[in-house]
Design a protein around this motif. Structure first.
Motif, mmCIF file in Angstrom:
data_model
loop_
_atom_site.group_PDB
_atom_site.id
_atom_site.type_symbol
_atom_site.label_atom_id
_atom_site.label_comp_id
_atom_site.label_asym_id
_atom_site.label_seq_id
_atom_site.Cartn_x
_atom_site.Cartn_y
_atom_site.Cartn_z
ATOM 1 N N VAL A 79 3.204 -6.832 8.980
ATOM 2 C CA VAL A 79 2.780 -6.093 7.792
ATOM 3 C C VAL A 79 1.315 -6.407 7.498
ATOM 4 N N GLY B 110 11.526 -1.762 4.389
ATOM 5 C CA GLY B 110 10.460 -0.782 4.250
ATOM 6 C C GLY B 110 9.604 -0.935 3.021
ATOM 7 N N GLU B 111 9.661 -2.085 2.335
ATOM 8 C CA GLU B 111 8.864 -2.262 1.115
ATOM 9 C C GLU B 111 7.386 -2.434 1.435
ATOM 10 N N TYR B 112 7.080 -3.155 2.523
ATOM 11 C CA TYR B 112 5.693 -3.473 2.849
ATOM 12 C C TYR B 112 5.092 -2.438 3.817
ATOM 13 N N ALA B 113 3.762 -2.294 3.716
ATOM 14 C CA ALA B 113 3.046 -1.381 4.613
ATOM 15 C C ALA B 113 2.946 -2.018 5.993
ATOM 16 N N ASP C 219 0.054 0.789 10.474
ATOM 17 C CA ASP C 219 -0.480 1.858 9.619
ATOM 18 C C ASP C 219 -1.848 1.513 9.040
ATOM 19 N N ARG D 64 -4.404 4.320 8.729
ATOM 20 C CA ARG D 64 -4.049 5.287 7.675
ATOM 21 C C ARG D 64 -4.300 4.687 6.296
ATOM 22 N N ILE D 65 -3.959 3.418 6.122
ATOM 23 C CA ILE D 65 -4.148 2.762 4.829
ATOM 24 C C ILE D 65 -5.626 2.679 4.465
ATOM 25 N N ARG E 104 -6.776 5.353 2.226
ATOM 26 C CA ARG E 104 -6.093 5.506 0.949
ATOM 27 C C ARG E 104 -6.789 4.666 -0.125
ATOM 28 N N THR F 129 2.146 -3.442 -0.378
ATOM 29 C CA THR F 129 3.340 -2.612 -0.430
ATOM 30 C C THR F 129 2.911 -1.141 -0.455
ATOM 31 N N ASN F 130 3.844 -0.280 -0.126
ATOM 32 C CA ASN F 130 3.535 1.145 -0.096
ATOM 33 C C ASN F 130 3.172 1.671 -1.481
ATOM 34 N N SER G 136 -0.820 1.711 -2.824
ATOM 35 C CA SER G 136 -1.871 2.623 -2.364
ATOM 36 C C SER G 136 -1.484 4.069 -2.652
#
Length: 207
Positions: free
Chosen positions: A46, A74-77, A81, A84-85, A88, A101-102, A105
């Protein structure tokens, strides 16, 4: 001939309890090792933030590093990615050492951080830089009309975020842009924008 007499031997008492305990310890150790290996396989890569990222700002690639954690569903980015982050924006101020975490952002057009608001601007040539794009940082300036009592320009927002831009089809046409500013000054920016007294300055050093 003297008969040889065998001395009686002492039989060792059997302790089945100790034998069972030894087997259980061996099995328990093997099971513990297996669980550790399985849990290690469950860890995922992550993103950990290494520099403070203010609300409304993008996440620089150099401000992210890889960290391994147990999969929380799936809580953390995910680390994969990160590119992509980096495009954001932070909904809230993210401190160094935080696991991203998703929910932290947002992309353009998504939710805003508390205390922020979107303002639509209709900008004519001379009021907007060429090739303005979403994600740019700009200054929002009040430019009074000629002959008005307020003769000097006034800086309303030193670092506003461009949320969206509608590129005109014809050169010299009005550019429609949406900027994110502090909610406290949003009404003032909107009022000046409605009378055509707003100009914006690109800040390429803050991208």
């Amino acid at each position: 001939m003297t008969a040889e007499r065998n001395l009686p031997t002492l039989s060792r008492p059997r302790r089945p309890g100790l034998a069972s305990l030894a087997v259980l310890l061996i099995l328990g150790g093997a099971l513990g090792t297996t669980l550790l290996v399985m849990r290690a396989d469950d860890r995922i890569s992550v993103i950990r933030v290494t520099q403070q990222v203010g609300a409304g700002r993008t996440f620089p690639l150099e401000a992210m590093e890889e960290a391994l954690v147990a999969d929380p569903g799936g809580e953390y980015a995910p680390w994969s990615d990160r590119d992509r982050i980096s495009k954001r924006y932070a909904r809230v101020t993210v401190l160094p050492g935080s696991l991203l975490t998703n929910a932290m952002s947002a992309g353009t057009g998504e939710g805003l951080a508390p205390g922020k608001g979107r303002v639509g601007l209709a900008l004519k040539p001379g009021q907007v830089p060429n090739e303005l794009q979403a994600g740019y940082r700009v200054q929002v300036i009040h430019v009074p009309r000629a002959g008005s009592e307020q003769g000097e320009a006034d800086l309303l927002s030193p670092s506003a975020l461009v949320d969206s831009v509608s590129t005109p089809r014809m050169s010299g046409s009005t550019v429609m842009a949406t900027v994110i500013v502090d909610s406290a000054i949003a009404p003032e920016v909107a009022a000046y924008a409605s009378s055509g007294e707003i100009a914006i300055v690109d800040l390429p050093g803050e991208r």
